[in-house]
Motif scaffolding. Structure first.
Motif, PDB file in Angstrom:
ATOM      1  N   THR A   2       0.830  -1.192   0.000  1.00 49.59           N
ATOM      2  CA  THR A   2       0.000   0.000   0.000  1.00 49.59           C
ATOM      3  C   THR A   2       0.869   1.248   0.000  1.00 49.59           C
ATOM      4  OG1 THR A   2      -1.625  -1.184   1.337  1.00 49.59           O
ATOM      5  CG2 THR A   2      -1.826   1.199   1.274  1.00 49.59           C
ATOM      6  N   VAL A   3       0.483   2.215  -0.821  1.00 49.62           N
ATOM      7  CA  VAL A   3       1.138   3.519  -0.783  1.00 49.62           C
ATOM      8  C   VAL A   3       0.493   4.299   0.359  1.00 49.62           C
ATOM      9  CG1 VAL A   3       1.518   5.702  -1.995  1.00 49.62           C
ATOM     10  CG2 VAL A   3       1.679   3.545  -3.243  1.00 49.62           C
ATOM     11  N   ARG A   4       1.308   4.725   1.298  1.00 46.78           N
ATOM     12  CA  ARG A   4       0.813   5.456   2.467  1.00 46.78           C
ATOM     13  C   ARG A   4       0.987   6.961   2.275  1.00 46.78           C
ATOM     14  NH1 ARG A   4       1.285   2.174   7.889  1.00 46.78           N
ATOM     15  NH2 ARG A   4       1.175   0.040   7.106  1.00 46.78           N
ATOM     16  N   ASP A   5       0.220   7.726   3.040  1.00 45.79           N
ATOM     17  CA  ASP A   5       0.345   9.182   3.007  1.00 45.79           C
ATOM     18  C   ASP A   5       1.643   9.599   3.680  1.00 45.79           C
ATOM     19  OD1 ASP A   5      -2.100   9.536   1.737  1.00 45.79           O
ATOM     20  OD2 ASP A   5      -3.195   9.751   3.632  1.00 45.79           O
ATOM     21  N   LEU A   6       2.306  10.580   3.088  1.00 46.57           N
ATOM     22  CA  LEU A   6       3.546  11.110   3.665  1.00 46.57           C
ATOM     23  C   LEU A   6       3.234  12.198   4.689  1.00 46.57           C
ATOM     24  CD1 LEU A   6       5.635  11.372   0.395  1.00 46.57           C
ATOM     25  CD2 LEU A   6       6.124   9.866   2.323  1.00 46.57           C
ATOM     26  N   VAL A   7       4.030  12.228   5.749  1.00 48.47           N
ATOM     27  CA  VAL A   7       3.964  13.288   6.751  1.00 48.47           C
ATOM     28  C   VAL A   7       4.815  14.435   6.221  1.00 48.47           C
ATOM     29  CG1 VAL A   7       4.539  13.902   9.125  1.00 48.47           C
ATOM     30  CG2 VAL A   7       3.649  11.613   8.619  1.00 48.47           C
ATOM     31  N   CYS A  18      12.081   8.048  17.367  1.00 43.28           N
ATOM     32  CA  CYS A  18      11.395   6.785  17.101  1.00 43.28           C
ATOM     33  C   CYS A  18      11.820   5.683  18.067  1.00 43.28           C
ATOM     34  CB  CYS A  18      11.646   6.358  15.667  1.00 43.28           C
ATOM     35  SG  CYS A  18      10.992   7.549  14.479  1.00 43.28           S
ATOM     36  N   GLU A  19      10.886   4.773  18.320  1.00 42.48           N
ATOM     37  CA  GLU A  19      11.097   3.652  19.236  1.00 42.48           C
ATOM     38  C   GLU A  19      11.715   2.468  18.498  1.00 42.48           C
ATOM     39  OE1 GLU A  19      10.455   3.672  22.570  1.00 42.48           O
ATOM     40  OE2 GLU A  19       9.995   5.803  22.288  1.00 42.48           O
ATOM     41  N   PRO A  20      12.569   1.698  19.185  1.00 41.57           N
ATOM     42  CA  PRO A  20      13.123   0.497  18.558  1.00 41.57           C
ATOM     43  C   PRO A  20      12.027  -0.528  18.243  1.00 41.57           C
ATOM     44  CG  PRO A  20      14.295   1.036  20.592  1.00 41.57           C
ATOM     45  CD  PRO A  20      13.101   1.920  20.526  1.00 41.57           C
ATOM     46  N   VAL A  21      12.272  -1.326  17.226  1.00 38.73           N
ATOM     47  CA  VAL A  21      11.386  -2.416  16.859  1.00 38.73           C
ATOM     48  C   VAL A  21      11.757  -3.608  17.736  1.00 38.73           C
ATOM     49  CG1 VAL A  21      10.793  -4.013  14.984  1.00 38.73           C
ATOM     50  CG2 VAL A  21      11.136  -1.572  14.506  1.00 38.73           C
ATOM     51  N   GLU A  22      10.763  -4.194  18.389  1.00 39.22           N
ATOM     52  CA  GLU A  22      11.016  -5.321  19.314  1.00 39.22           C
ATOM     53  C   GLU A  22      11.410  -6.590  18.561  1.00 39.22           C
ATOM     54  OE1 GLU A  22      11.125  -4.970  22.646  1.00 39.22           O
ATOM     55  OE2 GLU A  22      10.703  -2.850  22.301  1.00 39.22           O
ATOM     56  N   ALA A  23      10.682  -6.897  17.485  1.00 39.49           N
ATOM     57  CA  ALA A  23      10.957  -8.115  16.726  1.00 39.49           C
ATOM     58  C   ALA A  23      10.590  -7.889  15.270  1.00 39.49           C
ATOM     59  CB  ALA A  23      10.137  -9.278  17.287  1.00 39.49           C
ATOM     60  N   LEU A  31       4.926  -3.469   6.857  1.00 42.78           N
ATOM     61  CA  LEU A  31       5.176  -2.031   6.929  1.00 42.78           C
ATOM     62  C   LEU A  31       6.370  -1.651   6.059  1.00 42.78           C
ATOM     63  CD1 LEU A  31       4.754   0.829   7.970  1.00 42.78           C
ATOM     64  CD2 LEU A  31       5.941   0.170  10.079  1.00 42.78           C
ATOM     65  N   LEU A  32       7.443  -2.441   6.101  1.00 41.41           N
ATOM     66  CA  LEU A  32       8.616  -2.182   5.253  1.00 41.41           C
ATOM     67  C   LEU A  32       8.223  -2.202   3.770  1.00 41.41           C
ATOM     68  CD1 LEU A  32      11.306  -4.300   7.147  1.00 41.41           C
ATOM     69  CD2 LEU A  32      11.349  -1.811   6.861  1.00 41.41           C
ATOM     70  N   ASP A  33       7.380  -3.173   3.378  1.00 36.19           N
ATOM     71  CA  ASP A  33       6.920  -3.246   1.985  1.00 36.19           C
ATOM     72  C   ASP A  33       6.104  -2.014   1.610  1.00 36.19           C
ATOM     73  OD1 ASP A  33       8.174  -5.688   1.671  1.00 36.19           O
ATOM     74  OD2 ASP A  33       6.341  -6.870   1.983  1.00 36.19           O
ATOM     75  N   ASP A  34       5.206  -1.585   2.514  1.00 34.97           N
ATOM     76  CA  ASP A  34       4.418  -0.376   2.265  1.00 34.97           C
ATOM     77  C   ASP A  34       5.317   0.849   2.145  1.00 34.97           C
ATOM     78  OD1 ASP A  34       2.134  -1.933   2.424  1.00 34.97           O
ATOM     79  OD2 ASP A  34       1.393  -1.035   4.290  1.00 34.97           O
ATOM     80  N   MET A  35       6.328   0.925   3.008  1.00 30.94           N
ATOM     81  CA  MET A  35       7.264   2.057   2.953  1.00 30.94           C
ATOM     82  C   MET A  35       8.007   2.069   1.618  1.00 30.94           C
ATOM     83  SD  MET A  35       8.812   1.895   6.832  1.00 30.94           S
ATOM     84  CE  MET A  35      10.238   2.909   6.419  1.00 30.94           C
ATOM     85  N   LEU A  36       8.432   0.898   1.165  1.00 31.07           N
ATOM     86  CA  LEU A  36       9.151   0.802  -0.107  1.00 31.07           C
ATOM     87  C   LEU A  36       8.239   1.251  -1.258  1.00 31.07           C
ATOM     88  CD1 LEU A  36      11.975  -0.109  -1.072  1.00 31.07           C
ATOM     89  CD2 LEU A  36      10.957  -2.322  -1.584  1.00 31.07           C
ATOM     90  N   GLU A  37       7.004   0.774  -1.258  1.00 32.38           N
ATOM     91  CA  GLU A  37       6.039   1.153  -2.292  1.00 32.38           C
ATOM     92  C   GLU A  37       5.790   2.664  -2.268  1.00 32.38           C
ATOM     93  OE1 GLU A  37       3.675   0.118  -5.531  1.00 32.38           O
ATOM     94  OE2 GLU A  37       5.038  -1.153  -4.390  1.00 32.38           O
ATOM     95  N   THR A  38       5.664   3.232  -1.076  1.00 32.51           N
ATOM     96  CA  THR A  38       5.444   4.681  -0.906  1.00 32.51           C
ATOM     97  C   THR A  38       6.647   5.460  -1.433  1.00 32.51           C
ATOM     98  OG1 THR A  38       4.053   4.254   1.024  1.00 32.51           O
ATOM     99  CG2 THR A  38       4.950   6.486   0.798  1.00 32.51           C
ATOM    100  N   GLN A  51       8.083   9.083   8.498  1.00 37.31           N
ATOM    101  CA  GLN A  51       7.581   9.862   7.366  1.00 37.31           C
ATOM    102  C   GLN A  51       6.226   9.359   6.861  1.00 37.31           C
ATOM    103  OE1 GLN A  51      11.662   9.707   5.352  1.00 37.31           O
ATOM    104  NE2 GLN A  51      10.751  11.590   4.552  1.00 37.31           N
ATOM    105  N   VAL A  52       5.807   8.185   7.340  1.00 33.78           N
ATOM    106  CA  VAL A  52       4.450   7.699   7.077  1.00 33.78           C
ATOM    107  C   VAL A  52       3.671   7.629   8.391  1.00 33.78           C
ATOM    108  CG1 VAL A  52       4.950   6.540   4.889  1.00 33.78           C
ATOM    109  CG2 VAL A  52       5.172   5.266   7.046  1.00 33.78           C
ATOM    110  N   GLY A  53       4.177   8.358   9.400  1.00 32.78           N
ATOM    111  CA  GLY A  53       3.457   8.503  10.662  1.00 32.78           C
ATOM    112  C   GLY A  53       3.651   7.397  11.673  1.00 32.78           C
ATOM    113  N   ILE A  54       4.633   6.515  11.455  1.00 34.63           N
ATOM    114  CA  ILE A  54       4.888   5.396  12.371  1.00 34.63           C
ATOM    115  C   ILE A  54       6.204   5.661  13.101  1.00 34.63           C
ATOM    116  CG2 ILE A  54       5.157   2.889  12.599  1.00 34.63           C
ATOM    117  CD1 ILE A  54       2.478   3.635  11.319  1.00 34.63           C
ATOM    118  N   PRO A  55       6.159   5.918  14.423  1.00 32.76           N
ATOM    119  CA  PRO A  55       7.385   6.270  15.163  1.00 32.76           C
ATOM    120  C   PRO A  55       8.243   5.050  15.546  1.00 32.76           C
ATOM    121  CG  PRO A  55       5.504   6.378  16.628  1.00 32.76           C
ATOM    122  CD  PRO A  55       4.965   6.016  15.270  1.00 32.76           C
TER     123      PRO A  55
END
Length: 175
Positions: A2-7, A18-23, A31-38, A51-55
């Motif tokens: 999915t192409v997400r809206d940019l902040v 931003c917070e670390p990713v636990e796993a 989310l990584l795939d959506d970011m790449l598509e965006t 930049q897509v609103g996910i800290p």
């Protein structure tokens, strides 16, 4: 994907740490795939999750030219562990500050430690445009924008321009 809206500047989320990713699980990979598509849609060469609103501490990069095969790089919890004393200057832009470009001086080389798309620890030695891009995107994860590396006068000018645009857009939306 999915192409997400940019902040877009002056959104205060761009200044969040931003917070670390636990796993690295399917949700993170999605989310990584959506970011790449965006990023490809924008088009750009790097994108941080904020930049897509996910800290979260997630970055995607692809420096492949349009006619080349894509070479996506996925950085989970990236940490720059070393930078060179030697510097280089690149004209930088940012998908969150559209159509604004400025020369920025950064270390010419860096080393980054991160988890890859499968959650394996990696370390990468970067130079040239890749070093600049990695530093630019890791800055995003720490609430730093490339305009923070330019003169206060230029930074204030671009910040005011985007604040004014946001007010106009807000008025248009309300009207």
């Amino acid at each position: 994907m999915t192409v997400r809206d940019l902040v877009i500047l002056p959104d205060p989320r761009l200044r969040a740490t931003c917070e670390p990713v636990e796993a690295v699980d399917d949700e993170v990979r999605c989310l990584l795939d959506d970011m790449l598509e965006t990023m490809y849609d924008a088009p750009g060469i790097g994108l941080a999750a904020i930049q897509v609103g996910i800290p979260k501490r997630l970055v995607v990069i692809d420096l492949a030219k349009e006619e080349e095969e894509p070479r996506p790089l996925f950085l989970v919890n990236p940490e720059i562990t070393w930078t060179s004393e030697e510097t280089s200057v690149y004209e930088e832009g940012c998908l969150s500050i559209p159509e604004y470009y400025e020369e920025v001086e950064r270390p010419a080389r860096c080393r980054v430690r991160f988890l890859d798309r499968e959650g394996r620890e990696q370390e990468l030695e970067c130079d040239g445009l890749l070093a600049t891009c990695v530093q630019h995107e890791v800055d995003h994860l720490n609430g730093v924008l490339f305009i923070d590396h330019i003169s206060k006068l230029k930074r204030d000018r671009v910040t005011k321009k985007f604040a004014k645009q946001a007010r106009r857009d807000g008025t248009r939306l309300a009207g």
